[in-house]
Write a protein that holds these residues in place. Sequence first.
Motif, PDB file in Angstrom:
ATOM      1  N   LEU A  42       0.850  -1.179   0.000  1.00  0.00           N
ATOM      2  CA  LEU A  42       0.000   0.000   0.000  1.00  0.00           C
ATOM      3  C   LEU A  42       0.895   1.242   0.000  1.00  0.00           C
ATOM      4  O   LEU A  42       2.086   1.158   0.299  1.00  0.00           O
ATOM      5  N   VAL A  43       0.332   2.370  -0.316  1.00  0.00           N
ATOM      6  CA  VAL A  43       1.107   3.605  -0.370  1.00  0.00           C
ATOM      7  C   VAL A  43       1.532   4.045   1.023  1.00  0.00           C
ATOM      8  O   VAL A  43       2.679   4.412   1.247  1.00  0.00           O
ATOM      9  N   TRP A  44       0.616   4.020   1.993  1.00  0.00           N
ATOM     10  CA  TRP A  44       0.894   4.570   3.321  1.00  0.00           C
ATOM     11  C   TRP A  44       1.001   3.538   4.429  1.00  0.00           C
ATOM     12  O   TRP A  44       1.110   3.899   5.587  1.00  0.00           O
ATOM     13  N   SER A  45       0.981   2.275   4.114  1.00  0.00           N
ATOM     14  CA  SER A  45       1.092   1.268   5.171  1.00  0.00           C
ATOM     15  C   SER A  45       1.884   0.061   4.686  1.00  0.00           C
ATOM     16  O   SER A  45       1.463  -0.624   3.757  1.00  0.00           O
ATOM     17  N   SER A  46       2.982  -0.187   5.332  1.00  0.00           N
ATOM     18  CA  SER A  46       3.769  -1.380   5.008  1.00  0.00           C
ATOM     19  C   SER A  46       3.126  -2.626   5.620  1.00  0.00           C
ATOM     20  O   SER A  46       3.474  -3.741   5.255  1.00  0.00           O
ATOM     21  N   LYS A  47       2.176  -2.422   6.543  1.00  0.00           N
ATOM     22  CA  LYS A  47       1.500  -3.538   7.221  1.00  0.00           C
ATOM     23  C   LYS A  47       0.170  -3.908   6.569  1.00  0.00           C
ATOM     24  O   LYS A  47      -0.545  -4.764   7.070  1.00  0.00           O
ATOM     25  N   GLY A  48      -0.201  -3.239   5.475  1.00  0.00           N
ATOM     26  CA  GLY A  48      -1.457  -3.539   4.803  1.00  0.00           C
ATOM     27  C   GLY A  48      -2.678  -2.994   5.514  1.00  0.00           C
ATOM     28  O   GLY A  48      -3.785  -3.466   5.296  1.00  0.00           O
ATOM     29  N   ASN A  49      -2.493  -1.982   6.348  1.00  0.00           N
ATOM     30  CA  ASN A  49      -3.592  -1.390   7.100  1.00  0.00           C
ATOM     31  C   ASN A  49      -4.178  -0.208   6.319  1.00  0.00           C
ATOM     32  O   ASN A  49      -3.588   0.876   6.282  1.00  0.00           O
ATOM     33  N   TYR A  50      -5.327  -0.425   5.717  1.00  0.00           N
ATOM     34  CA  TYR A  50      -5.967   0.604   4.901  1.00  0.00           C
ATOM     35  C   TYR A  50      -6.344   1.845   5.710  1.00  0.00           C
ATOM     36  O   TYR A  50      -6.470   2.933   5.158  1.00  0.00           O
ATOM     37  N   GLN A  51      -6.531   1.700   7.003  1.00  0.00           N
ATOM     38  CA  GLN A  51      -6.943   2.827   7.833  1.00  0.00           C
ATOM     39  C   GLN A  51      -5.856   3.879   7.970  1.00  0.00           C
ATOM     40  O   GLN A  51      -6.141   5.043   8.234  1.00  0.00           O
ATOM     41  N   GLU A  52      -4.590   3.486   7.785  1.00  0.00           N
ATOM     42  CA  GLU A  52      -3.491   4.440   7.940  1.00  0.00           C
ATOM     43  C   GLU A  52      -3.576   5.588   6.945  1.00  0.00           C
ATOM     44  O   GLU A  52      -3.113   6.691   7.216  1.00  0.00           O
TER      45      GLU A  52
END
Length: 168
Positions: free
Chosen positions: A79-89
Amino acid sequence: MTTKRIDPPRGAGERESLRSYLDFHRATLAMKTDGLSDEELRRQSMPPSTLSLLGLVRHMAEVERTWFRRVINGEDIPLVWSSKGNYQEAYDATGATRAEAFGAWQEEVVHARRIEQAAESLDVTGYQPRWGEDVSLRLVMLHLIHEYARHNGHADLLREGIDGTVGA
């Protein structure tokens, strides 16, 4: 910056209609942010919610990236803003800027358009791991239209809370 939005054609075929409605909703989100400063775009105008216009733009960059590049194109990218795959970030726009958020969003829209236009038909499929099944490009485009329409409603309320601008 004034965003131009073109009404979708009323008598087009399926693919052109989907493409046009998706672009209409992309332009609507951009219109909701016209003329606002970074501070205004970060403003969380509906307490206790932390949602902001800039957070919505960042979220839609993730949505475009996920559905077109990761699902339809099969790209193994984070993802663009999360290396952990957390869309909420993506929603956390603390310290974010228009340039950063819009740059990422517009880059993902360019990729999405390229992928859609290169696909031989709307029946092309990609694997959606969250659902554990293949999905068609048609479903992806419909899903994004739905996602934008829903979030554009949020953008309406957020913009009104910032400076009273309503409509469109």
